[in-house]
Design a protein around this motif. Structure first.
Motif, PDB file in Angstrom:
ATOM      1  N   ASP A   2       0.828  -1.198   0.000  1.00 56.27           N
ATOM      2  CA  ASP A   2       0.000   0.000   0.000  1.00 56.27           C
ATOM      3  C   ASP A   2       0.870   1.258   0.000  1.00 56.27           C
ATOM      4  O   ASP A   2       2.102   1.185   0.092  1.00 56.27           O
ATOM      5  CB  ASP A   2      -0.983  -0.018   1.180  1.00 56.27           C
ATOM      6  N   TRP A   3       0.232   2.413  -0.079  1.00 59.25           N
ATOM      7  CA  TRP A   3       0.971   3.668  -0.193  1.00 59.25           C
ATOM      8  C   TRP A   3       1.820   3.962   1.025  1.00 59.25           C
ATOM      9  O   TRP A   3       2.891   4.561   0.909  1.00 59.25           O
ATOM     10  CB  TRP A   3       0.010   4.820  -0.496  1.00 59.25           C
ATOM     11  N   SER A  69       0.377   3.043  10.154  1.00 58.77           N
ATOM     12  CA  SER A  69       0.268   1.591   9.947  1.00 58.77           C
ATOM     13  C   SER A  69      -0.326   0.925  11.188  1.00 58.77           C
ATOM     14  O   SER A  69      -1.135   0.012  11.076  1.00 58.77           O
ATOM     15  CB  SER A  69       1.629   0.985   9.632  1.00 58.77           C
ATOM     16  N   HIS A  72      -4.014   1.680  11.218  1.00 62.67           N
ATOM     17  CA  HIS A  72      -4.653   0.843  10.193  1.00 62.67           C
ATOM     18  C   HIS A  72      -4.806  -0.604  10.683  1.00 62.67           C
ATOM     19  O   HIS A  72      -5.857  -1.211  10.521  1.00 62.67           O
ATOM     20  CB  HIS A  72      -3.837   0.897   8.904  1.00 62.67           C
TER      21      HIS A  72
END
Length: 157
Positions: A2-3, A69, A72
């Motif tokens: 992911d980004w 992160s 998330h």
């Protein structure tokens, strides 16, 4: 990947690459090509100051990526510790940033003042080398963490 992972990997690569370029090529070439060692030393000091700002910027990005992160992962009900991010890369980032700050604000002024030059220059060189190791370890861990998550049911991202 992911980004967030890509951004962290980019920041770590920029940090390690800039340390490598300055320490292995730019500063040694200054002492070879500038007319006096004093001029080379003054120019090197400016490069090391710029490198400190690169380290702080990359470190801030890496710490923000670690935090995001963790947030998330927390939403997905997984282990959400920022210190667990990328197999412990955050510890290397924090150590590298601290070394950059100590080099710039504790060691560099003494070198510029030519105060016990041999001691402070040796200490500054060792701290630069340790910062290079920290940035390299963070890059290594981030690159390994990114590889582990690339292959999913649809193949590489």
């Amino acid at each position: 990947m992911d980004w967030r992972a890509r951004l962290g990997l980019f920041a770590a690569a920029l940090w390690w690459g800039s340390l490598t370029a300055i320490g292995a090529w730019a500063v040694p070439l200054l002492f070879v090509h500038l007319p006096t060692p004093a001029l080379a030393g003054q120019t090197a000091a400016r490069l090391f100051t710029a490198q400190t700002w690169v380290a702080l910027g990359c470190g801030a990005v890496l710490m923000a990526v670690a935090r995001q992160s963790a947030v998330h992962e927390e939403r997905e009900e997984r282990d959400a510790s920022p210190m667990a991010w990328a197999n412990g890369a955050l510890a290397w980032v924090v150590a590298g940033v601290l070394l950059a700050l100590l080099s710039e604000f504790a060691v560099a002024p003494r070198i510029v003042a030519r105060e016990n030059l041999r001691l402070w220059h040796s200490l500054g060189s060792a701290m630069f080398a340790l910062q290079w190791v920290c940035a390299g370890a963070a890059l290594w861990k981030l690159a390994g963490a990114g590889r582990a998550g690339d292959a999913g049911p649809e193949g590489p991202a």
